[in-house]
Design a protein around this motif. Structure first.
Motif, short mmCIF file in Angstrom:
data_model
loop_
_atom_site.label_atom_id
_atom_site.label_comp_id
_atom_site.label_asym_id
_atom_site.label_seq_id
_atom_site.Cartn_x
_atom_site.Cartn_y
_atom_site.Cartn_z
N VAL A 168 0.84 -1.20 0.00
CA VAL A 168 0.00 0.00 0.00
C VAL A 168 0.87 1.26 0.00
CG1 VAL A 168 -1.69 1.31 1.33
CG2 VAL A 168 -1.94 -1.17 1.10
N ALA A 169 1.89 1.28 0.86
CA ALA A 169 2.74 2.47 0.96
C ALA A 169 3.48 2.74 -0.34
CB ALA A 169 3.73 2.30 2.11
N SER A 170 3.85 1.67 -1.06
CA SER A 170 4.58 1.87 -2.31
C SER A 170 3.71 2.48 -3.40
CB SER A 170 5.16 0.53 -2.80
OG SER A 170 4.12 -0.33 -3.25
N TYR A 225 -3.35 5.59 -8.58
CA TYR A 225 -4.06 5.29 -7.33
C TYR A 225 -4.46 6.58 -6.62
CZ TYR A 225 -1.98 0.69 -8.09
OH TYR A 225 -1.58 -0.51 -8.63
N GLU A 226 -5.60 6.53 -5.94
CA GLU A 226 -6.03 7.66 -5.10
C GLU A 226 -5.43 7.49 -3.71
OE1 GLU A 226 -10.21 8.21 -5.04
OE2 GLU A 226 -10.44 8.07 -7.22
N ASP A 227 -4.86 8.56 -3.19
CA ASP A 227 -4.15 8.48 -1.92
C ASP A 227 -5.06 8.19 -0.73
OD1 ASP A 227 -1.73 8.81 -3.11
OD2 ASP A 227 -1.37 10.85 -2.36
N GLU A 282 -4.47 5.59 2.30
CA GLU A 282 -4.22 6.02 3.69
C GLU A 282 -5.19 5.32 4.65
OE1 GLU A 282 -1.83 7.63 4.85
OE2 GLU A 282 -1.03 9.00 3.31
N ASP A 283 -6.45 5.17 4.23
CA ASP A 283 -7.43 4.47 5.07
C ASP A 283 -7.02 3.02 5.27
OD1 ASP A 283 -8.88 6.81 5.13
OD2 ASP A 283 -10.32 6.17 3.60
#
Length: 236
Positions: free
Chosen positions: A190-192, A199-201, A205-206
């Motif tokens: 996810v962090a990458s 991708y939508e941030d 983050e969620d």
């Protein structure tokens, strides 16, 4: 004599573990500075190869490489001769791994469950003096064959076929399943993807927030250290 596979390559070893689907590994590749770049690499067994039987041979104690025909390299066949499954990997963007694959044509695929090593491989620029991580339970030296390329959502990718030429099992550990470690691996993926146009941030983050909770509830001290490292790398 060992037969070549359909691509014309002559594998000299088999994978040190049973592979299925996508397996998250760490790969080391030799850079132009004679140091080994450490990066995460997902390797995929294709469905038609996933259930191929493996040769039956004496268990390796990690002191000798193993080959397709069983035993140590150069030994006599003691079991069924089976070609390694077809394993591929993709590099995304003009990464150090891609550069080094193109320059040297090989690397070391390593199987580790150390969460800190995995986070650093996935999210940092890490180099080592030698190709094998201390935490690697097993590894395979592979040659790589470029078999495809394309672009997805603005990011260039290259697909490689991996041909094992040497493999070693260093530790025969009893496997356990830890939700904290699994969540940590997912968090690195996810962090990458943060700040990647495709991708939508906010959804990412969620998802990260949820995974932090899983690591806190289910992980051990090493997983928490890895999560702290992930957060520090995000801030760089």
């Amino acid at each position: 004599m060992e037969e070549e596979d359909a691509s014309g390559y002559r594998p000299a070893a088999r994978w040190p573990a049973d592979l299925r689907g996508v397996t998250e590994t760490v790969v080391t590749t030799l850079g132009p500075n004679d140091r080994w770049n450490v990066a995460a690499l997902g390797i995929e067994v294709h469905p038609e190869d996933a259930d191929k039987p493996r040769p039956t041979d004496a268990a390796s104690d990690g002191s000798e490489p193993r080959n397709d025909l069983g035993g140590d390299s150069g030994g006599e066949a003691s079991g069924q001769s089976t070609a390694p499954p077809r394993v591929t990997a993709r590099t995304w963007g003009r990464t150090r791994t891609r550069r080094n694959f193109e320059a040297s044509g090989e690397g070391y695929v390593q199987f580790t469950t150390d969460p800190v090593d995995f986070v650093e491989a996935a999210l940092s620029v890490r180099e080592a003096d030698g190709p094998i991580l201390e935490s690697a339970a097993a590894w395979a030296r592979v040659t790589v064959e470029r078999i495809g390329a394309g672009r997805e959502d603005g990011t260039e990718w290259v697909e490689w076929r991996l041909h094992p030429i040497e493999s070693v099992v260093r530790h025969d550990d009893v496997p356990t399943i830890n939700r904290g470690f699994n969540a940590l691996v997912e968090a690195t993926v996810v962090a990458s993807r943060l700040d990647v146009a495709a991708y939508e941030d906010q959804p990412l983050e969620d998802r990260l927030e949820y995974l932090r909770g899983v690591v806190a509830r289910c992980g051990g001290p090493r997983e928490q250290t890895a999560l702290d490292r992930l957060e520090s790398l995000r801030g760089q």
